[in-house]
Design a protein around this motif. Structure first.
Motif, mmCIF file in Angstrom:
data_model
loop_
_atom_site.group_PDB
_atom_site.id
_atom_site.type_symbol
_atom_site.label_atom_id
_atom_site.label_comp_id
_atom_site.label_asym_id
_atom_site.label_seq_id
_atom_site.Cartn_x
_atom_site.Cartn_y
_atom_site.Cartn_z
ATOM 1 N N ILE A 1 -9.278 -4.007 -4.424
ATOM 2 C CA ILE A 1 -8.621 -5.258 -4.850
ATOM 3 C C ILE A 1 -7.775 -5.829 -3.718
ATOM 4 O O ILE A 1 -7.826 -7.033 -3.415
ATOM 5 C CB ILE A 1 -7.754 -5.011 -6.105
ATOM 6 C CG1 ILE A 1 -8.639 -4.649 -7.296
ATOM 7 C CG2 ILE A 1 -6.903 -6.244 -6.427
ATOM 8 C CD1 ILE A 1 -7.866 -4.191 -8.518
ATOM 9 N N ILE A 2 -6.992 -4.961 -3.052
ATOM 10 C CA ILE A 2 -6.108 -5.413 -1.976
ATOM 11 C C ILE A 2 -6.913 -5.914 -0.783
ATOM 12 O O ILE A 2 -6.540 -6.908 -0.141
ATOM 13 C CB ILE A 2 -5.152 -4.277 -1.557
ATOM 14 C CG1 ILE A 2 -4.185 -3.951 -2.702
ATOM 15 C CG2 ILE A 2 -4.356 -4.669 -0.319
ATOM 16 C CD1 ILE A 2 -3.370 -2.695 -2.471
ATOM 17 N N PHE B 1 2.375 1.818 -3.476
ATOM 18 C CA PHE B 1 1.449 2.426 -4.438
ATOM 19 C C PHE B 1 1.326 3.926 -4.208
ATOM 20 O O PHE B 1 1.511 4.735 -5.122
ATOM 21 C CB PHE B 1 0.059 1.794 -4.308
ATOM 22 C CG PHE B 1 -0.097 0.504 -5.055
ATOM 23 C CD1 PHE B 1 0.118 0.433 -6.426
ATOM 24 C CD2 PHE B 1 -0.475 -0.655 -4.392
ATOM 25 C CE1 PHE B 1 -0.029 -0.757 -7.119
ATOM 26 C CE2 PHE B 1 -0.625 -1.855 -5.079
ATOM 27 C CZ PHE B 1 -0.401 -1.906 -6.443
ATOM 28 N N THR B 2 1.006 4.301 -2.977
ATOM 29 C CA THR B 2 0.730 5.710 -2.698
ATOM 30 C C THR B 2 1.990 6.561 -2.823
ATOM 31 O O THR B 2 1.934 7.709 -3.293
ATOM 32 C CB THR B 2 0.113 5.872 -1.299
ATOM 33 O OG1 THR B 2 0.959 5.264 -0.308
ATOM 34 C CG2 THR B 2 -1.256 5.209 -1.233
ATOM 35 N N ALA C 1 5.344 -0.450 -5.425
ATOM 36 C CA ALA C 1 4.596 -1.433 -4.632
ATOM 37 C C ALA C 1 5.258 -2.806 -4.693
ATOM 38 O O ALA C 1 5.368 -3.506 -3.677
ATOM 39 C CB ALA C 1 3.153 -1.516 -5.135
ATOM 40 N N PHE D 1 -7.340 0.152 -6.369
ATOM 41 C CA PHE D 1 -6.375 -0.779 -5.782
ATOM 42 C C PHE D 1 -6.755 -1.140 -4.351
ATOM 43 O O PHE D 1 -6.504 -2.257 -3.907
ATOM 44 C CB PHE D 1 -4.968 -0.169 -5.816
ATOM 45 C CG PHE D 1 -4.309 -0.242 -7.168
ATOM 46 C CD1 PHE D 1 -4.024 -1.467 -7.757
ATOM 47 C CD2 PHE D 1 -3.987 0.917 -7.860
ATOM 48 C CE1 PHE D 1 -3.420 -1.541 -8.998
ATOM 49 C CE2 PHE D 1 -3.394 0.859 -9.112
ATOM 50 C CZ PHE D 1 -3.105 -0.373 -9.681
ATOM 51 N N LEU E 1 -7.268 5.770 -8.727
ATOM 52 C CA LEU E 1 -6.455 4.552 -8.679
ATOM 53 C C LEU E 1 -6.367 3.997 -7.258
ATOM 54 O O LEU E 1 -6.383 2.768 -7.060
ATOM 55 C CB LEU E 1 -5.048 4.833 -9.203
ATOM 56 C CG LEU E 1 -4.888 4.958 -10.717
ATOM 57 C CD1 LEU E 1 -3.456 5.344 -11.068
ATOM 58 C CD2 LEU E 1 -5.258 3.647 -11.417
ATOM 59 N N SER E 2 -6.302 4.866 -6.275
ATOM 60 C CA SER E 2 -6.192 4.414 -4.888
ATOM 61 C C SER E 2 -7.436 3.662 -4.447
ATOM 62 O O SER E 2 -7.351 2.639 -3.751
ATOM 63 C CB SER E 2 -5.945 5.614 -3.960
ATOM 64 O OG SER E 2 -4.707 6.227 -4.240
ATOM 65 N N CYS F 1 0.783 4.482 -12.903
ATOM 66 C CA CYS F 1 0.995 3.037 -12.745
ATOM 67 C C CYS F 1 2.455 2.672 -12.975
ATOM 68 O O CYS F 1 3.002 1.776 -12.306
ATOM 69 C CB CYS F 1 0.091 2.259 -13.696
ATOM 70 S SG CYS F 1 -1.660 2.304 -13.246
ATOM 71 N N ILE G 1 0.838 -1.203 0.000
ATOM 72 C CA ILE G 1 0.000 0.000 0.000
ATOM 73 C C ILE G 1 0.871 1.251 0.000
ATOM 74 O O ILE G 1 0.646 2.200 -0.770
ATOM 75 C CB ILE G 1 -0.936 0.000 1.228
ATOM 76 C CG1 ILE G 1 -2.022 -1.079 1.072
ATOM 77 C CG2 ILE G 1 -1.568 1.371 1.444
ATOM 78 C CD1 ILE G 1 -2.839 -1.297 2.328
ATOM 79 N N ILE H 1 3.301 0.988 -9.470
ATOM 80 C CA ILE H 1 3.371 -0.475 -9.443
ATOM 81 C C ILE H 1 4.782 -0.969 -9.125
ATOM 82 O O ILE H 1 4.946 -1.847 -8.264
ATOM 83 C CB ILE H 1 2.834 -1.061 -10.759
ATOM 84 C CG1 ILE H 1 1.318 -0.827 -10.836
ATOM 85 C CG2 ILE H 1 3.141 -2.550 -10.860
ATOM 86 C CD1 ILE H 1 0.678 -1.266 -12.142
#
Length: 454
Positions: A107-108, A70-71, A245, A104, A100-101, A238, A67, A242
């Motif tokens: 999904i996470i 990603f951020t 992450a 994701f 996007l946050s 991304c 997490i 990505i």
């Protein structure tokens, strides 16, 4: 009043240090409530509960670091657009980060909840601590969207040069978390569940504090038009988020191998490592703060194409790293053992053995702490400059070095060999990034000057 800071002007040493200072205090508050969680569970519930937290640690960090990756990666263009003075592109970028946050985050959340049981069993978690670890992870992962929201908001603020609001947010969360810990664990006797739910609730308030500050920024008044999909920006985000992450998650995968080996050493080793790992954050806190500062500093100066400030910034952060890593190590040598006694009740039969394991591990990490500072300094600088590939590869190096050391060193040096798995991971990652940085800094500067991709 807007709290943004322009890091393209002024002396780099002062900018980096004073930007980092609130982040250091914020990190200490964050570590405080993690330590309080552990103290209350370890002393109020027992060694088995402490070991349950330890058994959940690396699985929890696998998700949390992903997490954060990603951020953190998503926020890099925020620093670059702000440094370039392009506020229209800045607002569009922030809007795409929000979309996007959320995606994701959903999904996470689903994926992590489904993987709790399989991961704990794969790591050979002892039955005595399996139930507690499972409860802790289910509660933590149920709050994934909240954790992403806070990390997203704090990362954007940091890249705009605001390190004070995250401090206020985390200080608020610390007070709430400690109060709820005492209520849920010691009064309501909810055990590990109480400690976990207290942390999630505290994260909600830290996000709200950051959100209020973001809404007050005049340069971030988002409109409906800003939220219309921009494929180019989404792809760019991304491309940065990505790999970052994956870098963080791969580090955690090596930790899972370490945890598996540690589980085979017995509950006392798990408990001892858990006590020291709660101080790991204290050791790493300043290094992380310097890293955040370098992401903002390098990102803003890349956006403004101030290539002459890159070397000055790197020299400054290296000098700060040497001084602070030495000071922290000396402090822990002097006071580490008394601090570790806070985690284990002296009335328990195996308390002395757990403390001996924890103290030895702590002293080894202190001896090599400068390497950890170098990892954060070079990794965050490269990310701020727009290169997330080498930091991602450094995460893979950490994974293999940590896992390899955990599997191989105990064969030759007994169970004590596992103490050096972290050192091996830091050393491999630092060596790769330093070698790349010093060999490629010339071409990096030329790419910035011409506006090309790194």
């Amino acid at each position: 009043m807007d709290r943004v800071t322009d890091m393209t002007r002024g002396k780099p040493m002062g900018l980096i240090f004073f930007f980092s200072l609130p982040l250091m205090f914020g990190g200490m508050f964050q570590q405080l409530y993690m330590i309080v969680d552990t103290i209350i569970v370890g002393r109020g519930v027992g060694i088995s509960a402490l070991a349950s937290l330890g058994a959940a640690d690396w699985i929890n960090w696998l998700v949390l670091w992903g997490i954060h990756g990603f951020t953190h990666g998503f926020s890099i263009p925020v620093a670059q657009e702000f440094g370039a003075g392009n506020h229209t592109a800045l607002r569009k970028t922030v809007a795409m980060i929000i979309k996007l946050s959320v995606l994701f985050g959903l999904i996470i959340t689903v994926g992590s909840l489904l993987l709790v049981d399989p991961m704990l069993r794969l790591l050979g978690t002892e039955p005595a601590i399996l139930g507690g670890a499972r409860v802790y992870l289910y509660v933590q992962f149920s709050g994934t969207l909240v954790i992403i929201a806070y990390n997203m908001a704090a990362a954007i603020l940091r890249c705009l040069g605001d390190s004070r609001t995250p401090l206020i947010a985390i200080a608020l969360a610390t007070g709430i978390n400690i109060g709820l810990d005492l209520l849920f664990v010691l009064v309501f006797h909810w055990g590990i569940f109480g400690a976990a739910i207290a942390t999630v609730i505290a994260q909600v308030f830290s996000f709200l504090a950051c959100l209020v500050s973001l809404c007050r920024l005049s340069i971030l008044r988002l409109t409906r038009e800003d939220f219309q999909n921009d494929r180019q920006i989404l792809k760019h985000l991304c491309r940065l988020g990505i790999p970052t992450a994956l870098q963080n998650s791969s580090i955690s995968l090596g930790g899972l191998v370490l945890q598996s080996v540690l589980n085979s050493c017995g509950v006392l080793y798990v408990a001892g490592f858990t006590a020291t790992n709660k101080l790991y954050g204290v050791l790493e806190n300043t290094a992380i703060a310097f890293g955040y500062a370098m992401t903002a500093y390098m990102g803003q100066n890349r956006g403004a194409r101030q290539i002459d400030r890159i070397d000055a910034g790197m020299r400054s952060v290296l000098l700060l790293s040497v001084c602070f890593s030495a000071a922290i190590s000396v402090f822990m040598v002097l006071f580490g053992r008394p601090i570790l006694t806070l985690f284990v009740s002296s009335s328990e039969q195996d308390a002395d053995a757990v403390l001996a394991i924890a103290h030895r591990y702590l002293m080894i990490m202190c001896a090599f702490l400068l390497i950890l500072f170098l990892v954060h300094a070079f990794r965050s600088s490269l990310q701020g400059l727009g290169n997330t590939t080498i930091p991602m590869l450094s995460g893979l190096v950490e994974m293999f070095m940590r896992a390899g050391a955990a599997l191989i060193l105990p064969i030759f040096f007994g169970r004590g060999g596992i103490f050096f798995a972290e050192i091996a991971a830091w050393s491999g990652a630092a060596a790769l990034m330093m070698l790349y940085y010093f060999l490629r800094i010339g071409s990096i500067k030329r790419a910035i000057a011409t506006g090309s991709q790194l």
